[in-house]
Design a protein around this motif. Sequence first.
Motif, short mmCIF file in Angstrom:
data_model
loop_
_atom_site.label_atom_id
_atom_site.label_comp_id
_atom_site.label_asym_id
_atom_site.label_seq_id
_atom_site.Cartn_x
_atom_site.Cartn_y
_atom_site.Cartn_z
N GLN A 92 -2.22 6.53 5.45
CA GLN A 92 -1.78 5.35 4.71
C GLN A 92 -0.26 5.35 4.55
OE1 GLN A 92 -3.80 4.86 0.99
NE2 GLN A 92 -2.34 3.34 0.23
N CYS A 93 0.33 4.16 4.70
CA CYS A 93 1.77 4.01 4.50
C CYS A 93 2.11 4.21 3.03
CB CYS A 93 2.21 2.62 4.96
SG CYS A 93 1.87 2.28 6.71
N VAL A 94 3.19 4.90 2.78
CA VAL A 94 3.58 5.26 1.41
C VAL A 94 4.39 4.14 0.79
CG1 VAL A 94 3.51 7.73 1.93
CG2 VAL A 94 5.64 6.44 2.26
N TYR A 138 -1.67 -0.26 3.83
CA TYR A 138 -1.23 -0.48 5.20
C TYR A 138 -1.35 0.80 6.01
CZ TYR A 138 0.73 -4.90 3.61
OH TYR A 138 0.88 -6.16 3.10
N TYR A 139 -1.63 0.62 7.29
CA TYR A 139 -1.73 1.73 8.23
C TYR A 139 -1.09 1.31 9.55
CZ TYR A 139 -5.52 2.83 4.96
OH TYR A 139 -6.25 3.06 3.83
N LEU A 140 -0.75 2.30 10.35
CA LEU A 140 -0.30 2.01 11.71
C LEU A 140 -1.54 1.86 12.58
CD1 LEU A 140 2.81 4.27 12.36
CD2 LEU A 140 2.73 1.83 11.97
N ASP A 170 -2.19 4.55 15.37
CA ASP A 170 -2.83 5.82 15.03
C ASP A 170 -4.32 5.66 14.82
OD1 ASP A 170 -0.27 6.74 15.13
OD2 ASP A 170 -0.01 6.98 12.98
N ILE A 171 -4.71 4.59 14.16
CA ILE A 171 -6.14 4.37 13.91
C ILE A 171 -6.88 4.13 15.22
CG2 ILE A 171 -7.80 2.85 12.78
CD1 ILE A 171 -5.81 2.41 10.58
N ALA A 172 -6.25 3.40 16.15
CA ALA A 172 -6.91 3.12 17.43
C ALA A 172 -7.15 4.41 18.21
CB ALA A 172 -6.05 2.16 18.25
N ILE A 173 -6.21 5.33 18.19
CA ILE A 173 -6.37 6.58 18.93
C ILE A 173 -7.53 7.39 18.38
CG2 ILE A 173 -5.27 8.81 19.40
CD1 ILE A 173 -2.63 7.36 19.66
N LEU A 174 -7.62 7.50 17.05
CA LEU A 174 -8.71 8.27 16.44
C LEU A 174 -10.05 7.55 16.60
CD1 LEU A 174 -6.82 9.40 13.22
CD2 LEU A 174 -7.47 10.83 15.15
N LEU A 226 8.41 -0.03 20.64
CA LEU A 226 8.55 1.39 20.97
C LEU A 226 7.70 2.25 20.06
CD1 LEU A 226 10.00 3.97 22.09
CD2 LEU A 226 11.69 3.59 20.30
N LEU A 227 7.74 1.98 18.78
CA LEU A 227 7.04 2.80 17.81
C LEU A 227 5.59 2.37 17.61
CD1 LEU A 227 9.92 3.05 15.20
CD2 LEU A 227 9.31 4.68 16.97
N GLY A 228 5.14 1.39 18.37
CA GLY A 228 3.75 0.95 18.22
C GLY A 228 3.51 0.27 16.90
N ILE A 229 4.44 -0.55 16.45
CA ILE A 229 4.38 -1.10 15.11
C ILE A 229 3.54 -2.37 15.08
CG2 ILE A 229 5.73 -1.91 13.14
CD1 ILE A 229 5.92 1.08 14.05
N LYS A 230 2.37 -2.23 14.61
CA LYS A 230 1.52 -3.36 14.29
C LYS A 230 0.70 -2.90 13.09
CE LYS A 230 -2.08 -6.44 15.99
NZ LYS A 230 -3.06 -6.71 17.07
N MET A 231 1.18 -3.25 11.92
CA MET A 231 0.61 -2.67 10.70
C MET A 231 -0.67 -3.41 10.31
SD MET A 231 4.10 -1.99 8.53
CE MET A 231 3.24 -1.00 7.33
#
Length: 413
Positions: free
Chosen positions: A35-37, A350-352, A355-359, A404-409
């Motif tokens: 989770q985003c802080v 919020y989450y990235l 990361d969730i897609a990979i897991l 670049l950072l895969g930013i789609k929150m």
Amino acid sequence: MELQYNHSRAFKVSVNTQLQEPWSKTLERILPFLQCVDECNFDSQYHPKHRASIEYYVGDHFKPILMSYVGRTFNSWKKILESRTLKKTALFRNQCRSPKKVFHTKQNHRATVTPNNLTRPRKRTLELLDLPCEVFQHIFEYVVGSYELKGDLLRLCRHTPPSRYGQNTSTQLILYKPRAWAELKVLRICRAFRNLAISYYGFPQENSFPFSPRLDAIVIQGEELDCFGEERAHSGISCFANLYLQDWNNDDHWLYYDGVYKFNENRYGVRPWSKVTKISNECLRRLNEITIDIHDGSTYKSHWKHIWHFLGRTFTNTTCLRFNISRVDCCARRESIEEQDLGLKKKKKYYLSHDIAILRELGLAIEESPPNRLFPKLEALKLVRVADYCTDVWSPENRRTRRLLGIKMAHTD
């Protein structure tokens, strides 16, 4: 710059691929760590303010220069392949080499016998093998040190149109210039060190590399974006100049098949005629822990399930999967002061989504595979926060940095 971390930034969860526990339960235990802080990460000691990956991926002033360079490279490689002068040049250079002369000096190996030698016993000196085994192993590990093996994932379907090369869905793990057996100088010290090195690294072979599960680590990186924020590599075997000049008429071409391959050149030194070697399964079974470096994101979005199938069938003795991730704040999704005062919106988590897609894709791959087929010895997942990012700079004008950072929150209420 090497990223450091402490134990408070790591999270470990136990898993068992044989119990067939619903992966959603495992993902629920991991989500709080992803989770985003709320606090801003701009002043964090882990924030990569001075790393080139932020400034390098913003702007268009490098595009014309690099595109012309890639085009010239492609044309020069094409001329070399069409002229067929590469082998002749290499043969001519080998013929010009003068053989090394070896001179053997005569030595008198007969020991001189004197009356003192007959009467006085020789004083025995302390040898290395006289040390306890634990001390000997500590000396060996201090001499060889630790080594980080880096590998790049390659999904060919992302770079080649289906109409050109067929429906190629192969996955490769490319090792650019890994440590060679010749670099282990400890093999030439003595027989005791050589035997101990073989027990640590395996027997030296051409289709293998020295790797010790006790000392070394492997870090696998998904394909990143290029300096324009586009999903195209400009170096390595995935560079279009390299791919387009491959012999695709050969049905036995190595890019048609899954596998782990190595080049003796670095990423920028690979040419269409560079020699590629497939790593043996015996060598790959030595790896117990794999690190997936995704803290800067990757271009893969819908391919991770196929990648996990490939990695799970390849590294069958893996007991732990480690993920290098980033900690992200909510500055980009901060509610306005008026909305906070009026309480119009409920606070969201919020989450990235990357990361969730990979897991999630990892769970799908495990659940749809037969028992003992995919990561049969997997015991734990370890997530480590190696970088902090402030999302306040992820504005629409910095689109390339966001990609670049895969930013789609993603968010949940």
